[in-house]
Design a protein around this motif. Structure first.
Motif, mmCIF file in Angstrom:
data_model
loop_
_atom_site.group_PDB
_atom_site.id
_atom_site.type_symbol
_atom_site.label_atom_id
_atom_site.label_comp_id
_atom_site.label_asym_id
_atom_site.label_seq_id
_atom_site.Cartn_x
_atom_site.Cartn_y
_atom_site.Cartn_z
ATOM 1 N N GLU A 19 0.163 19.726 14.180
ATOM 2 C CA GLU A 19 0.606 20.378 12.949
ATOM 3 C C GLU A 19 1.504 21.572 13.259
ATOM 4 O OE1 GLU A 19 0.086 19.270 9.809
ATOM 5 O OE2 GLU A 19 -0.965 17.559 10.671
ATOM 6 N N VAL A 20 1.166 22.295 14.300
ATOM 7 C CA VAL A 20 1.991 23.438 14.701
ATOM 8 C C VAL A 20 3.293 22.946 15.320
ATOM 9 C CG1 VAL A 20 2.110 25.472 16.197
ATOM 10 C CG2 VAL A 20 -0.026 24.927 15.003
ATOM 11 N N HIS A 24 4.311 22.303 10.486
ATOM 12 C CA HIS A 24 3.580 22.324 9.223
ATOM 13 C C HIS A 24 2.842 23.643 9.058
ATOM 14 C CE1 HIS A 24 3.700 17.750 9.671
ATOM 15 N NE2 HIS A 24 4.543 18.068 8.729
ATOM 16 N N TYR A 25 2.408 24.211 10.161
ATOM 17 C CA TYR A 25 1.731 25.496 10.183
ATOM 18 C C TYR A 25 2.211 26.275 11.397
ATOM 19 C CZ TYR A 25 -1.753 23.334 7.087
ATOM 20 O OH TYR A 25 -2.379 22.686 6.057
ATOM 21 N N THR A 26 1.977 27.573 11.355
ATOM 22 C CA THR A 26 2.153 28.393 12.552
ATOM 23 C C THR A 26 0.759 28.764 13.044
ATOM 24 O OG1 THR A 26 2.182 30.496 11.353
ATOM 25 C CG2 THR A 26 4.314 29.367 11.662
ATOM 26 N N TRP A 27 0.674 29.189 14.300
ATOM 27 C CA TRP A 27 -0.623 29.642 14.806
ATOM 28 C C TRP A 27 -1.122 30.836 14.000
ATOM 29 C CZ3 TRP A 27 -3.230 26.284 17.190
ATOM 30 C CH2 TRP A 27 -2.657 25.380 18.077
ATOM 31 N N GLN A 29 -0.596 31.413 10.788
ATOM 32 C CA GLN A 29 -1.157 30.922 9.521
ATOM 33 C C GLN A 29 -2.556 30.346 9.731
ATOM 34 O OE1 GLN A 29 2.048 28.193 8.662
ATOM 35 N NE2 GLN A 29 2.574 29.323 6.788
ATOM 36 N N LEU A 30 -2.704 29.558 10.772
ATOM 37 C CA LEU A 30 -4.014 28.964 11.043
ATOM 38 C C LEU A 30 -5.061 30.027 11.354
ATOM 39 C CD1 LEU A 30 -2.922 25.872 13.155
ATOM 40 C CD2 LEU A 30 -3.727 25.887 10.790
ATOM 41 N N TYR A 33 -6.043 31.589 8.035
ATOM 42 C CA TYR A 33 -6.970 30.703 7.316
ATOM 43 C C TYR A 33 -8.365 30.803 7.920
ATOM 44 C CZ TYR A 33 -3.049 28.259 5.037
ATOM 45 O OH TYR A 33 -1.956 27.940 4.290
#
Length: 99
Positions: A19-20, A24-27, A29-30, A33
């Motif tokens: 995903e990274v 789709h996401y950055t580290w 963002q994860l 979350y």
């Protein structure tokens, strides 16, 4: 929860790396979350499912009794050998037998 906890958690769901890599996401963002919602949030479910399916398969494979499996194959081999002998005896009938 700190960054080391996050890193440990992320290692349990290696599919999230894609995903990274696919943007789709950055580290970051994860990590956010993770801090806000924790390990049990719905966002992690698709990645945990894939990992848990593989874990279940590996667990099943670890629990297979190889001795029992070997005995089963030996039994099947004996049955096939017996059938093969029976079939080959029927193939050796004299030509006049078919009449």
């Amino acid at each position: 929860m700190n960054i080391d906890d996050f890193k440990t958690f992320i290692r349990t769901i290696p599919d999230i790396r894609e995903e990274v890599e696919n943007s789709h996401y950055t580290w970051q963002q994860l990590y956010e979350y993770y801090i806000l919602y924790g390990e049990k949030d719905k966002i992690w479910e698709p990645y945990k499912k894939t990992h848990s399916d593989l874990s279940n398969i590996l667990e099943i494979l670890k629990n297979i009794d190889l001795n029992a499996l070997s005995q089963t194959f030996e039994g099947l081999q004996q049955v096939l050998s017996l059938l093969s002998t029976f079939i080959s005896k029927n193939d050796n009938k004299p030509s006049w037998y078919d009449d």
